[in-house]
Design a protein around this motif. Structure first.
Motif, PDB file in Angstrom:
ATOM      1  N   HIS A  23       0.849  -1.191   0.000  1.00 30.68           N
ATOM      2  CA  HIS A  23       0.000   0.000   0.000  1.00 30.68           C
ATOM      3  C   HIS A  23       0.886   1.243   0.000  1.00 30.68           C
ATOM      4  O   HIS A  23       2.033   1.199   0.449  1.00 30.68           O
ATOM      5  CB  HIS A  23      -0.902   0.014   1.242  1.00 30.68           C
ATOM      6  CG  HIS A  23      -1.927   1.112   1.207  1.00 30.68           C
ATOM      7  ND1 HIS A  23      -1.720   2.350   1.786  1.00 30.68           N
ATOM      8  CD2 HIS A  23      -3.165   1.151   0.646  1.00 30.68           C
ATOM      9  CE1 HIS A  23      -2.793   3.100   1.592  1.00 30.68           C
ATOM     10  NE2 HIS A  23      -3.684   2.401   0.898  1.00 30.68           N
TER      11      HIS A  23
ATOM     12  N   LYS B  58       0.279   5.697   0.677  1.00 30.59           N
ATOM     13  CA  LYS B  58      -0.672   6.763   0.969  1.00 30.59           C
ATOM     14  C   LYS B  58      -0.986   7.548  -0.307  1.00 30.59           C
ATOM     15  O   LYS B  58      -0.291   7.425  -1.315  1.00 30.59           O
ATOM     16  CB  LYS B  58      -0.115   7.684   2.045  1.00 30.59           C
ATOM     17  CG  LYS B  58       0.044   6.999   3.401  1.00 30.59           C
ATOM     18  CD  LYS B  58       0.592   7.964   4.439  1.00 30.59           C
ATOM     19  CE  LYS B  58       0.765   7.264   5.792  1.00 30.59           C
ATOM     20  NZ  LYS B  58       1.322   8.187   6.805  1.00 30.59           N
ATOM     21  N   HIS B  59      -1.999   8.384  -0.222  1.00 31.05           N
ATOM     22  CA  HIS B  59      -2.535   9.047  -1.412  1.00 31.05           C
ATOM     23  C   HIS B  59      -1.461   9.778  -2.222  1.00 31.05           C
ATOM     24  O   HIS B  59      -1.321   9.554  -3.436  1.00 31.05           O
ATOM     25  CB  HIS B  59      -3.635  10.038  -1.016  1.00 31.05           C
ATOM     26  CG  HIS B  59      -4.095  10.897  -2.154  1.00 31.05           C
ATOM     27  ND1 HIS B  59      -4.878  10.409  -3.196  1.00 31.05           N
ATOM     28  CD2 HIS B  59      -3.866  12.207  -2.441  1.00 31.05           C
ATOM     29  CE1 HIS B  59      -5.119  11.379  -4.052  1.00 31.05           C
ATOM     30  NE2 HIS B  59      -4.525  12.484  -3.620  1.00 31.05           N
TER      31      HIS B  59
ATOM     32  N   ARG C  83       1.032   7.493  -3.839  1.00 24.97           N
ATOM     33  CA  ARG C  83       0.469   6.867  -5.050  1.00 24.97           C
ATOM     34  C   ARG C  83       0.451   7.848  -6.210  1.00 24.97           C
ATOM     35  O   ARG C  83       0.773   7.497  -7.357  1.00 24.97           O
ATOM     36  CB  ARG C  83      -0.957   6.372  -4.788  1.00 24.97           C
ATOM     37  CG  ARG C  83      -1.070   5.272  -3.786  1.00 24.97           C
ATOM     38  CD  ARG C  83      -2.430   4.576  -3.868  1.00 24.97           C
ATOM     39  NE  ARG C  83      -3.549   5.492  -3.765  1.00 24.97           N
ATOM     40  CZ  ARG C  83      -4.118   5.880  -2.624  1.00 24.97           C
ATOM     41  NH1 ARG C  83      -3.634   5.438  -1.471  1.00 24.97           N
ATOM     42  NH2 ARG C  83      -5.156   6.684  -2.624  1.00 24.97           N
ATOM     43  N   LEU C  84       0.082   9.089  -5.911  1.00 26.88           N
ATOM     44  CA  LEU C  84       0.000  10.108  -6.967  1.00 26.88           C
ATOM     45  C   LEU C  84       1.374  10.362  -7.581  1.00 26.88           C
ATOM     46  O   LEU C  84       1.542  10.309  -8.812  1.00 26.88           O
ATOM     47  CB  LEU C  84      -0.568  11.404  -6.396  1.00 26.88           C
ATOM     48  CG  LEU C  84      -0.622  12.599  -7.342  1.00 26.88           C
ATOM     49  CD1 LEU C  84      -1.553  12.315  -8.518  1.00 26.88           C
ATOM     50  CD2 LEU C  84      -1.057  13.860  -6.614  1.00 26.88           C
TER      51      LEU C  84
ATOM     52  N   GLU D  56     -12.216   2.399  -4.800  1.00 24.63           N
ATOM     53  CA  GLU D  56     -11.414   3.387  -4.083  1.00 24.63           C
ATOM     54  C   GLU D  56     -10.126   3.803  -4.784  1.00 24.63           C
ATOM     55  O   GLU D  56      -9.562   4.850  -4.442  1.00 24.63           O
ATOM     56  CB  GLU D  56     -11.074   2.857  -2.688  1.00 24.63           C
ATOM     57  CG  GLU D  56     -12.300   2.597  -1.830  1.00 24.63           C
ATOM     58  CD  GLU D  56     -11.925   2.153  -0.429  1.00 24.63           C
ATOM     59  OE1 GLU D  56     -10.748   2.346  -0.039  1.00 24.63           O
ATOM     60  OE2 GLU D  56     -12.792   1.617   0.279  1.00 24.63           O
ATOM     61  N   TYR D  57      -9.645   3.011  -5.729  1.00 25.23           N
ATOM     62  CA  TYR D  57      -8.338   3.317  -6.306  1.00 25.23           C
ATOM     63  C   TYR D  57      -8.322   3.441  -7.831  1.00 25.23           C
ATOM     64  O   TYR D  57      -7.564   4.235  -8.375  1.00 25.23           O
ATOM     65  CB  TYR D  57      -7.314   2.248  -5.890  1.00 25.23           C
ATOM     66  CG  TYR D  57      -7.122   2.158  -4.392  1.00 25.23           C
ATOM     67  CD1 TYR D  57      -6.381   3.115  -3.714  1.00 25.23           C
ATOM     68  CD2 TYR D  57      -7.696   1.118  -3.664  1.00 25.23           C
ATOM     69  CE1 TYR D  57      -6.204   3.047  -2.342  1.00 25.23           C
ATOM     70  CE2 TYR D  57      -7.534   1.043  -2.291  1.00 25.23           C
ATOM     71  CZ  TYR D  57      -6.788   2.009  -1.633  1.00 25.23           C
ATOM     72  OH  TYR D  57      -6.623   1.951  -0.278  1.00 25.23           O
TER      73      TYR D  57
ATOM     74  N   ASN E  54      -8.828   6.995  -9.372  1.00 14.79           N
ATOM     75  CA  ASN E  54      -7.685   7.907  -9.236  1.00 14.79           C
ATOM     76  C   ASN E  54      -6.570   7.571 -10.232  1.00 14.79           C
ATOM     77  O   ASN E  54      -5.875   8.471 -10.726  1.00 14.79           O
ATOM     78  CB  ASN E  54      -7.127   7.860  -7.818  1.00 14.79           C
ATOM     79  CG  ASN E  54      -8.051   8.530  -6.807  1.00 14.79           C
ATOM     80  OD1 ASN E  54      -8.813   9.418  -7.170  1.00 14.79           O
ATOM     81  ND2 ASN E  54      -7.988   8.100  -5.557  1.00 14.79           N
TER      82      ASN E  54
ATOM     83  N   SER F 259      -5.329  10.264 -13.091  1.00  9.47           N
ATOM     84  CA  SER F 259      -3.953  10.735 -13.301  1.00  9.47           C
ATOM     85  C   SER F 259      -3.514  10.598 -14.749  1.00  9.47           C
ATOM     86  O   SER F 259      -2.586  11.286 -15.197  1.00  9.47           O
ATOM     87  CB  SER F 259      -2.983   9.988 -12.384  1.00  9.47           C
ATOM     88  OG  SER F 259      -2.915   8.619 -12.731  1.00  9.47           O
TER      89      SER F 259
END
Length: 490
Positions: free
Chosen positions: A316, A318-319, A322-323, A358-359, A362, A366
């Motif tokens: 995993h 965090k946001h 990941r960005l 949830e993912y 995003n 991007s």
């Protein structure tokens, strides 16, 4: 301060304000003391672009100082940067010369606004600008340089033949030149001297290159440039202080302040171009999800390698991690289809339903496939340096020195980095030159590819973008592989 057409007019004092703002500005010389601000209209885009191109050069000058480059190396790197971003030719059409010198003039004044805000920024700006001026002075056409000097009053007093003869012994004692006494005296006899207050040439006084008498320093013509350089620094320092007092008037303009805030960060990590290179262009094959692990071990800078290792360890990110990592992989050449596969396999502890809800949105966002469908760029070193915690920022800034050294050795020891290399990297980090430390790591870990100290990614250029690091590493690897295959065939 902007008209409805988004054009800016600079006014310095009442006399200059009377000049017609649409009248052409003439630049008879390449050298410039920037006495008068630009008195013409410019668009917001030109305002920012001219400053950024100049800042690329100044940032590389500061990086060169941090890397202890020799004067000749510094000139080579700076001249290359100037050719790419801010050329100032000596020959060409009048329109071309005016256009180049206009850009130089405007960029300087915009950066004054950005770097006048604190004593530290002013000091660094003066040092970089003075170095740029000196490089241009040394490389200028002799005739044009003399015309420029004649156009200004430097308040020096030519020493006549009688006074030179009177102090001949003293002047000759401080005159540097050939070790052959007769040759040195012959050169001295043809040398012109100028008198200035000794406080204007402290560098020459320190090196005992001038004769001092009653508060005057007798400066030989070959050291005349020292007076010019000192005058430039003093003039610029006073101008920056004056600009700082006027800066609060700009606070009301919401378009200028963000630009100036961004420019003032330029010395932190250089000024990157929007990175457009891709892994596909370098390797000839599309990057697949299963290739990322191997690419990370071979080619990723410490920031992206740390994110990749955290992802593999925790399954995993965090946001913002990941960005940043997702945009890096996108620019590297990972397609949206492969990106979805990569992230789904990485998040293997959650259900498909949770991942899709949830993912996945995003990830597609991007890539510009959702939301406002913008083509987001990967984060530069400057953006990572000014971002928050260590899980998605720059390790050289956010890691403790102990953790940084541990991370460097565990990540790059297989690439040739040893504990003996750490003191140099740590010293650079302590001085606040984080991207220079990253550049040195690149050089150390790519020495087997022929990269030498001071070369950076080529031509002495420093690392200013994670994708720049990875793309250059992949390029070097491909060249080595192609060479090895060619030798096998032969």
């Amino acid at each position: 301060m902007f008209k409805s057409t988004d054009r800016k007019v600079f006014h310095d004092d009442k006399e200059l304000a009377q000049v017609t703002k649409h009248s052409p500005v003439k630049y008879p010389y390449r050298l410039n003391f920037y006495d008068r601000p630009p008195l013409y209209d410019v668009t917001v885009e030109e305002f920012e672009t001219c400053a950024l191109d100049r800042l690329r050069i100044l940032a590389e000058i500061e990086s060169s100082a941090a890397r202890n480059r020799s004067w000749e190396e510094l000139k080579t790197v700076t001249n290359k940067q100037c050719t790419n971003h801010l050329p100032l030719q000596t020959t060409g059409t009048q329109e071309l010369l005016e256009s180049q010198r206009r850009k130089d003039h405007l960029g300087h004044f915009v950066l004054r606004l950005a770097f006048c805000r604190s004593e530290d920024l002013r000091r660094r700006f003066i040092k970089a600008e003075s170095t740029l001026f000196r490089i241009r002075y040394d490389g200028d056409n002799t005739e044009e340089r003399q015309l420029f000097l004649n156009s200004r009053d430097f308040n020096w007093i030519p020493v006549d033949a009688a006074e030179k003869s009177k102090y001949r012994r003293e002047l000759l004692a401080s005159y540097s030149g050939s070790k052959n006494e007769s040759v040195r005296e012959q050169a001295f006899d043809t040398e012109r001297y100028y008198k200035v207050k000794w406080t204007r040439v402290p560098d020459l006084v320190e090196k005992r290159k001038v004769f001092l008498k009653a508060g005057w320093a007798y400066v030989p013509g070959k050291e005349q440039s020292s007076i010019v350089f000192q005058e430039f620094e003093v003039h610029l320092a006073k101008a920056l202080e004056l600009t700082a007092r006027s800066l609060p008037r700009l606070d009301e303009d919401s378009r200028l302040v963000p630009i100036l805030d961004n420019l003032s960060q330029g010395f932190l990590a250089g000024v990157p171009s929007e990175w457009s290179g891709s892994g596909e262009a370098i390797n000839g094959d599309e990057i697949k999800a299963e290739m990322v692990d191997d690419l990370a071990k071979r080619h990723f800078p410490l920031c992206m390698r740390s994110m990749h290792d955290n992802l593999r360890r925790d399954h995993h990110l965090k946001h913002f991690g990941r960005l940043n990592y997702g945009l890096f992989l996108k620019v590297l050449g990972l397609s949206i289809e492969e990106a979805v596969v990569f992230w789904r396999k990485s998040f293997d502890r959650i259900t498909d339903d949770k991942f899709n809800k949830e993912y996945k949105y995003n990830i597609r966002h991007s890539y510009g496939l959702e939301g406002k469908r913008a083509n987001y760029a990967a984060k530069s070193c400057q953006q990572l340096l000014t971002s928050g915690p260590s899980d998605h920022g720059c390790p050289y800034r956010h890691f403790s020195l102990e953790n940084l050294q541990t991370a460097l050795l565990s990540t790059y020891s297989s690439r040739g980095l040893t504990s003996a290399d750490l003191p140099e990297i740590v010293a650079t980090v302590k001085a606040g030159h984080y991207h220079v430390a990253c550049t040195r790591v690149f050089e150390m870990t790519h020495s087997s590819f022929g990269v030498k100290k001071g070369e950076g990614t080529g031509g002495g250029e420093s690392i200013t973008h994670p994708n720049q690091y990875a793309a250059k590493s992949m390029e070097l690897y491909k060249v080595q592989q192609d060479s090895a295959e060619k030798m096998l065939v032969e």
